[in-house]
Design an enzyme around this catalytic site. Structure first.
Site, short mmCIF file in Angstrom:
data_model
loop_
_atom_site.label_atom_id
_atom_site.label_comp_id
_atom_site.label_asym_id
_atom_site.label_seq_id
_atom_site.Cartn_x
_atom_site.Cartn_y
_atom_site.Cartn_z
N GLU A 1 -13.62 4.76 -0.62
CA GLU A 1 -14.48 3.84 0.12
C GLU A 1 -15.29 4.66 1.12
O GLU A 1 -14.81 5.01 2.20
CB GLU A 1 -13.64 2.77 0.82
N LYS B 1 -15.69 3.67 5.05
CA LYS B 1 -14.56 3.47 5.95
C LYS B 1 -14.69 4.40 7.16
O LYS B 1 -15.05 5.57 7.03
CB LYS B 1 -13.22 3.75 5.24
N GLU C 1 0.84 -1.20 0.00
CA GLU C 1 0.00 0.00 0.00
C GLU C 1 0.87 1.24 0.00
O GLU C 1 1.88 1.30 0.71
CB GLU C 1 -0.88 0.08 1.26
N GLU D 1 -9.53 9.10 5.14
CA GLU D 1 -9.53 7.65 4.97
C GLU D 1 -10.47 7.22 3.84
O GLU D 1 -10.33 6.13 3.29
CB GLU D 1 -9.96 6.96 6.27
#
Length: 503
Positions: free
Chosen positions: A317, A320, A263, A326
């Protein structure tokens, strides 16, 4: 005899197709959202890009099946909650393989299974103690169906496993993790599997939000940071973090274990109190990271190849938890459009890294150094541009723009090449306030400075390419860095095949 064998080998090495040369480029495909497109549409999107690998955090069957026949490498994951049962019972591990691998492989190109994600960071001693046995049972289950070695087994770690990362050559694992990591890394070494890590220069910038740190983290022109042990000057945080991991592995006696970046990324938005998130910074980080990987320069301690890197993330997303950043790492929107353009589509990335991608049909002009730029600033900018995969061949000895052989001339040509990748973005002609855009064509004789939308007309010699040789002693250093991979190949071949040396 040596030369007759060496040069065909060299030709083969440098005749690799662009798609193969970019097999290091992957993306994380997270599913914590309620607005994601169907897997079949996502598979088509991926095929339209230069992304060659996808990392899943689980083993979602619909996604794995949708990628069948695409050739895209697939990384699947064993959830942390499944570790205890898999660790304690081989039959559970075998069933996991039977359910999540065998129905899809080899049509779906599963290449790696990550057993757990950032398990050591959980500080759950019971879970941590189950990690290695779970990895071993998954490996045994693969071997039982003749897939041992064809599909690798690893686990993903946060950068917090490092107790020391500065300077990079002194990288070491935190004492509290060393005992547990020893067995894991031994397993990786025995099975030829990679050590997966999550380096985020973004978080390094958040802890030190100075302008010079931002430039260092975004692969932008900066003064660099010198490793006090080796004297190596690092020009970006990504290389420094990855080399620190390599040094930590080396300190344990496992320098041959490959480092894999599971990542890395940069958020495009964040809360008002968050420093760093922005579309401009996200585009700069991810775009420059990809250019750096495509250059095949590697890192100072692992030169000549690119690290397998999975960018976080394919989509935002929206479910999340945590701060808004985030939920803002996506490269693409749910409607499959780009969040920002970093040259991932095949139509733009099919050109090799040695050819700058010209921007829109209308250009703002040419990028050249400011008259008050110092020799050190010019050299730093020149080194940085030529390390980004930009073709600095024309300013090498014998190139059409090598003469006049001085630092101002060479830097002007390199700056403009970098700027013309996206001439609609004036910030790409900044170079720490040492460059500016001009409407005066700097081309001269047969040396043409490209401009998006223009032909290849020759211009007249001007002040940016003066023939004054007073700066010749400070000439380009780019040729050394660009020739390094070739030099390494030659030396490796020469010493590994002593019987073929010319007597």
């Amino acid at each position: 005899m040596a030369l007759s064998i060496f040069f065909p080998l060299l030709f083969t090495l440098f005749s690799v197709s662009p798609s193969n040369a970019q097999s290091f480029l992957g993306v994380n495909y997270g599913l914590l959202a309620d607005n994601l497109p169907p897997p079949s549409e996502t598979a088509k999107l991926l095929q339209s890009t230069s992304i060659q690998k996808v990392r899943l955090y689980n083993a979602d069957p619909s996604i794995i099946k949708s990628l069948a026949g695409t050739g895209i490498g697939i990384v699947i994951g064993v959830a942390n909650g499944d570790l205890p049962s898999i660790a304690s019972d081989f039959n559970v591990a075998s069933q996991w393989i039977n359910s999540n691998v065998l129905p899809f492989y080899p049509a779906s190109n599963i290449i790696l299974i990550n057993v757990g994600n950032e398990v050591l960071l959980s500080n759950d001693l019971n879970l941590v103690n189950q990690l290695l046995p779970a990895m071993q049972n998954v490996q045994k289950a693969l071997e039982a169906v003749s897939l041992g070695g064809k599909i690798k087994v690893s686990t993903v770690h946060a950068m917090t496993v490092l107790g020391n990362s500065e300077p990079p050559s002194a990288g070491s694992f935190a004492p509290s993790y060393q005992a547990g990591l020893k067995g894991i890394v031994q397993f990786l070494s025995d099975t030829g599997s990679p050590f997966a890590i999550n380096p985020y220069p973004f978080f390094a910038y958040q802890s030190d939000p100075r302008p010079e740190t931002l430039a260092f983290c975004l692969f932008q022109p900066n003064l660099g940071r010198v490793d006090s042990n080796t004297g190596i000057k690092y020009m970006n945080m990504f290389d420094a973090q990855v080399d620190a991991v390599h040094s930590a592995l080396k300190s344990m006696g496992f320098d041959k274990v490959e480092v894999l970046v599971a990542e890395t990324g940069w958020p495009s938005t964040g809360d008002n109190n968050e420093v760093g998130p922005s579309v401009e910074n996200a585009k700069a980080y991810n775009g420059n990271l990809i250019a750096h990987l495509r250059s095949m320069v590697g890192t100072p301690l692992m030169p000549g190849k690119s690290i397998d890197t999975y960018i976080f993330a394919l989509f935002d997303e929206n479910l999340k938890p945590g701060p808004s950043l985030e939920r803002s790492f996506g490269l693409f929107k749910p409607d499959l459009s780009m969040a920002y353009d970093i040259g991932l589509t095949k139509t733009t990335s099919s050109q090799t890294s040695q050819s700058p991608q010209l921007g829109k049909a209308t250009s703002m002009g040419w990028c050249v150094p400011k008259e008050d730029a110092t020799q050190e600033q010019l050299q730093d900018s020149l080194d940085w541009v030529c390390g980004q995969g930009i073709d600095c061949g024309p300013i090498m000895p014998g190139g059409v723009c090598f003469e006049p052989n001085n630092l101002v001339s060479h830097t002007a040509y390199a700056m403009n090449l970098y700027f013309q990748k996206s001439p609609e973005n004036p910030t790409d002609c900044d170079f720490s306030k040492t460059a500016r855009i001009t409407s005066e064509n700097p081309s001269y004789n047969s040396c043409v400075y490209p401009r998006a939308g223009d032909g290849t007309e020759n211009g007249e010699t001007n002040k940016y390419v003066t023939s004054d040789k007073s700066t010749e002693k400070n000439g380009s250093k780019c040729s050394c860095s660009l020739s390094l991979p070739l030099f390494i190949i030659f030396i490796s071949f020469f010493f590994n095949f002593p019987n073929l040396r010319i007597m």
